[in-house]
Design a protein around this motif. Structure first.
Motif, short mmCIF file in Angstrom:
data_model
loop_
_atom_site.label_atom_id
_atom_site.label_comp_id
_atom_site.label_asym_id
_atom_site.label_seq_id
_atom_site.Cartn_x
_atom_site.Cartn_y
_atom_site.Cartn_z
N ARG A 50 0.94 -1.15 0.04
CA ARG A 50 0.03 0.00 -0.05
C ARG A 50 0.95 1.24 -0.01
NH1 ARG A 50 -5.15 -1.12 1.91
NH2 ARG A 50 -6.25 -2.14 0.11
N PHE A 61 -0.31 -6.21 -6.44
CA PHE A 61 -1.70 -6.29 -6.01
C PHE A 61 -2.07 -7.64 -5.45
CE2 PHE A 61 -2.74 -2.05 -8.04
CZ PHE A 61 -2.59 -1.22 -6.55
N SER A 64 -0.75 -9.11 -2.73
CA SER A 64 -1.38 -8.24 -1.48
C SER A 64 -2.58 -9.01 -1.35
CB SER A 64 -1.40 -6.64 -1.77
OG SER A 64 -2.46 -6.28 -0.83
N ASN A 65 -3.24 -9.52 -2.16
CA ASN A 65 -4.45 -10.25 -2.04
C ASN A 65 -4.30 -11.50 -1.50
OD1 ASN A 65 -7.20 -8.98 -3.33
ND2 ASN A 65 -5.77 -8.02 -4.66
N PHE A 68 -3.96 -11.13 1.78
CA PHE A 68 -5.24 -10.90 2.52
C PHE A 68 -5.77 -12.30 3.06
CE2 PHE A 68 -9.88 -9.94 2.28
CZ PHE A 68 -9.81 -9.26 3.36
N CYS A 141 -7.08 -6.51 -13.64
CA CYS A 141 -6.65 -7.16 -12.52
C CYS A 141 -7.77 -7.53 -11.67
CB CYS A 141 -5.83 -6.25 -11.83
SG CYS A 141 -3.99 -6.20 -12.81
N LEU A 142 -8.75 -6.12 -11.49
CA LEU A 142 -9.91 -6.17 -10.64
C LEU A 142 -10.76 -7.23 -11.00
CD1 LEU A 142 -10.65 -4.92 -8.13
CD2 LEU A 142 -12.08 -3.49 -9.62
N VAL A 145 -9.18 -10.77 -9.91
CA VAL A 145 -9.58 -10.81 -8.50
C VAL A 145 -10.89 -11.27 -8.11
CG1 VAL A 145 -9.18 -9.62 -6.31
CG2 VAL A 145 -7.45 -9.57 -7.77
C1 LIG Z 1 -6.55 -6.73 -4.85
O1 LIG Z 1 -6.26 -6.48 -5.93
C2 LIG Z 1 -7.26 -5.49 -6.54
C3 LIG Z 1 -6.91 -5.55 -8.04
O2 LIG Z 1 -5.64 -5.35 -8.32
C4 LIG Z 1 -6.58 -4.04 -5.75
O3 LIG Z 1 -7.28 -3.03 -6.30
C5 LIG Z 1 -6.82 -4.45 -4.47
O4 LIG Z 1 -6.27 -3.28 -3.52
C6 LIG Z 1 -6.20 -5.76 -3.86
N1 LIG Z 1 -6.62 -5.80 -2.35
C7 LIG Z 1 -5.78 -6.16 -1.38
C8 LIG Z 1 -6.28 -6.19 -0.05
O5 LIG Z 1 -4.49 -5.93 -1.40
#
Ligand SMILES: *[C@@H]1O[C@H](CO)[C@@H](O)[C@H](O)[C@H]1NC(C)=O
Length: 313
Positions: A50, A61, A64-65, A68, A141-142, A145
């Motif tokens: 972040r 990203f 990071s997911n 999570f 990307c979104l 996910v």
């Molecule tokens: C998960 O990936 C999405 C798409 O790239 C991103 O916008 C989002 O911030 C990510 N979520 C986390 C918790 O990192």
């Protein structure tokens, strides 16, 4: 608890990993530490990504997911397990057992789809570098996910609903540390053939398709890397995949050894140990695999630490 066939079981006994009180203390301490390292490490990864705009790329990203999901994963399994170690009765209400199973399956599958999304990212970056920014745009990307979450939750919901329809008339003892699918199926007194069939067909498909996708991506990546003339260049290109490959190998190495095979060969006793690695150890290792030997990640971590330092003063 079992008063004839009419009365249904409303709770299970989760026996955990061991009944030996000496081992129990030791296991409690190690799982508590692993839990804290897991939640701490993965939270730091999310904060570091972040906080550093250089890491606002698809790869990070997805990472990071992944962190999570790993935090969710460990929260589904470990707190319940620790509470159970402390409790004398070891009882878990049926509905809690089903809820745990639902989230366990959903998190595990989301993990695998995110790993596939990361493989796609590496494939495009290495094999089609000129199209990288247009192909892996934020919207795509979104979508990836969201699709990962959606497929996993639908899959998990299907299996949970099918499990909820079964009758359990005893015994109600699970020789495991959480409510996994196979140990529950083995306790049911209804016909489980539909569950088994679905686990073997749709289940294998949902688990194997990201895996096959990852393998195919890496076949193309390896071909592209081998075409790079200098050894040093080759190493550099491949080094962006190293962490991902390590995580994939660990994840699928353990998952396949427990879950992809006929349920007749399933042994709760033996498979528990592999399941510990799969559910507790690997989610904890991910942050370390990604931050050690990764320069960008290390810089982001230093930046995060500096900001913490400044906040203190
Ligand atoms: C998960 O990936 C999405 C798409 O790239 C991103 O916008 C989002 O911030 C990510 N979520 C986390 C918790 O990192």
């Amino acid at each position: 608890m079992t008063r004839g066939n009419q009365s249904h079981i409303t709770e299970f006994l989760l026996l955990g990993l061991t009944s030996d009180p000496k081992q129990q203390v030791w296991l409690f301490a190690s799982f508590l530490v692993m839990y804290l390292v897991n939640v701490g490490g993965n939270s730091v990864i999310i904060a570091a990504i972040r906080g550093d705009v250089r890491l606002h790329t698809p790869m990070y990203f997805f990472l990071s997911n992944l962190s999570f999901v790993d935090i969710c994963f460990t929260n589904v399994i470990v707190p319940r397990m620790l509470a159970n170690m402390q409790s004398k009765s070891k009882k878990v209400p049926f509905i809690q057992c089903l809820t745990q199973m639902y989230f366990f399956v959903a998190c595990a599958i989301t993990d695998s789809f995110l790993l596939a999304a990361m493989a796609l990212d590496r494939y495009v970056a290495i094999c089609h570098p000129l199209h990288y920014t247009t192909t892996m745009n934020p919207r795509r990307c979104l979508q990836l996910v969201t699709a990962s979450w959606l497929v996993s939750h639908l899959h998990s919901l299907t299996h949970t609903v099918l499990m909820a329809r079964l009758s359990f008339c005893g015994p109600n003892i699970i020789h495991h540390f959480f409510c996994d699918v196979q140990p529950l199926l083995m306790l049911s007194c209804s016909d489980t053939s539909v569950n088994e069939l679905l686990a073997f067909t749709e289940g294998s498909f949902v688990i194997m398709s990201p895996f096959i996708f990852i393998i195919v991506s890496y076949v193309y990546i390896t071909r592209a890397v081998l075409r790079v003339p200098s050894g040093r260049g080759r190493y550099k290109v491949f080094s962006t995949c190293r962490s991902h490959l390590t995580v994939v190998a660990l994840y699928y190495g353990t998952a396949i050894s427990v879950y992809i095979r006929p349920s007749s060969t399933y042994s709760v006793m033996k498979d528990r140990v592999v399941t510990v690695i799969y559910t507790v150890v690997i989610p904890m290792l991910n942050p370390f695999i990604y931050s050690l030997r990764n320069r960008d990640m290390k810089q982001a971590l230093r930046k995060l630490a500096r900001r913490k330092e400044q906040n203190k003063h």
